[in-house]
Design a protein around this motif. Structure first.
Motif, PDB file in Angstrom:
ATOM      1  N   TRP A  18       4.430   0.720   0.922  1.00  6.53           N
ATOM      2  CA  TRP A  18       4.734  -0.703   0.847  1.00  6.53           C
ATOM      3  C   TRP A  18       6.244  -0.840   0.774  1.00  6.53           C
ATOM      4  O   TRP A  18       6.891  -0.329  -0.127  1.00  6.53           O
ATOM      5  CB  TRP A  18       4.088  -1.331  -0.383  1.00  6.53           C
ATOM      6  CG  TRP A  18       4.451  -2.764  -0.573  1.00  6.53           C
ATOM      7  CD1 TRP A  18       5.412  -3.256  -1.410  1.00  6.53           C
ATOM      8  CD2 TRP A  18       3.900  -3.887   0.104  1.00  6.53           C
ATOM      9  NE1 TRP A  18       5.479  -4.615  -1.306  1.00  6.53           N
ATOM     10  CE2 TRP A  18       4.555  -5.033  -0.373  1.00  6.53           C
ATOM     11  CE3 TRP A  18       2.918  -4.031   1.068  1.00  6.53           C
ATOM     12  CZ2 TRP A  18       4.250  -6.310   0.079  1.00  6.53           C
ATOM     13  CZ3 TRP A  18       2.619  -5.303   1.510  1.00  6.53           C
ATOM     14  CH2 TRP A  18       3.278  -6.419   1.021  1.00  6.53           C
ATOM     15  N   ASP A  19       6.854  -1.531   1.769  1.00  8.18           N
ATOM     16  CA  ASP A  19       8.316  -1.647   1.804  1.00  8.18           C
ATOM     17  C   ASP A  19       8.834  -2.973   1.260  1.00  8.18           C
ATOM     18  O   ASP A  19      10.005  -3.282   1.382  1.00  8.18           O
ATOM     19  CB  ASP A  19       8.838  -1.418   3.230  1.00  8.18           C
ATOM     20  CG  ASP A  19       8.527  -2.562   4.170  1.00  8.18           C
ATOM     21  OD1 ASP A  19       7.750  -3.457   3.795  1.00  8.18           O
ATOM     22  OD2 ASP A  19       9.075  -2.562   5.291  1.00  8.18           O
ATOM     23  N   GLY A  20       7.963  -3.763   0.644  1.00  3.66           N
ATOM     24  CA  GLY A  20       8.387  -5.038   0.079  1.00  3.66           C
ATOM     25  C   GLY A  20       7.980  -6.223   0.934  1.00  3.66           C
ATOM     26  O   GLY A  20       7.833  -7.330   0.439  1.00  3.66           O
ATOM     27  N   SER A  21       7.809  -6.004   2.228  1.00  2.00           N
ATOM     28  CA  SER A  21       7.395  -7.091   3.113  1.00  2.00           C
ATOM     29  C   SER A  21       6.088  -6.773   3.839  1.00  2.00           C
ATOM     30  O   SER A  21       5.520  -7.633   4.495  1.00  2.00           O
ATOM     31  CB  SER A  21       8.485  -7.379   4.146  1.00  2.00           C
ATOM     32  OG  SER A  21       8.666  -6.272   4.998  1.00  2.00           O
ATOM     33  N   GLY A  22       5.639  -5.545   3.738  1.00  4.20           N
ATOM     34  CA  GLY A  22       4.398  -5.148   4.399  1.00  4.20           C
ATOM     35  C   GLY A  22       4.191  -3.655   4.294  1.00  4.20           C
ATOM     36  O   GLY A  22       5.012  -2.922   3.740  1.00  4.20           O
TER      37      GLY A  22
END
Length: 76
Positions: A18-22
């Motif tokens: 999870w990279d923070g946006s997806g």
């Protein structure tokens, strides 16, 4: 945190992060050999970032050691 999936033959790996946006999926396969995986302890394999990087590069991460730092000398 990342979740790592490996194939039974240990020649393929999928990593979901999870990279923070997806979600991001990383997939890699080694031709002619397999990845050197850590032992399973309590149903989990644990690795630090340097070990994971070495694993994904196809190198034997067990042979990696932290560089030795010289102790500073006291000034008189």
């Amino acid at each position: 945190m990342a979740v790592v999936f490996r194939a039974k033959r240990a020649d393929r790996v999928k990593i979901v992060v999870w990279d923070g946006s997806g979600l991001v999926m990383y997939w890699k396969r080694l031709d002619g050999s397999g990845f050197k995986w850590p032992p399973v302890v309590d149903g989990l394999m644990r690795m630090n970032a340097a070990q994971l990087s070495a694993l994904l590069a196809g190198t034997d991460w067990t042979r990696m050691h932290a560089p030795r730092m010289q102790q500073p000398k006291a000034l008189a």
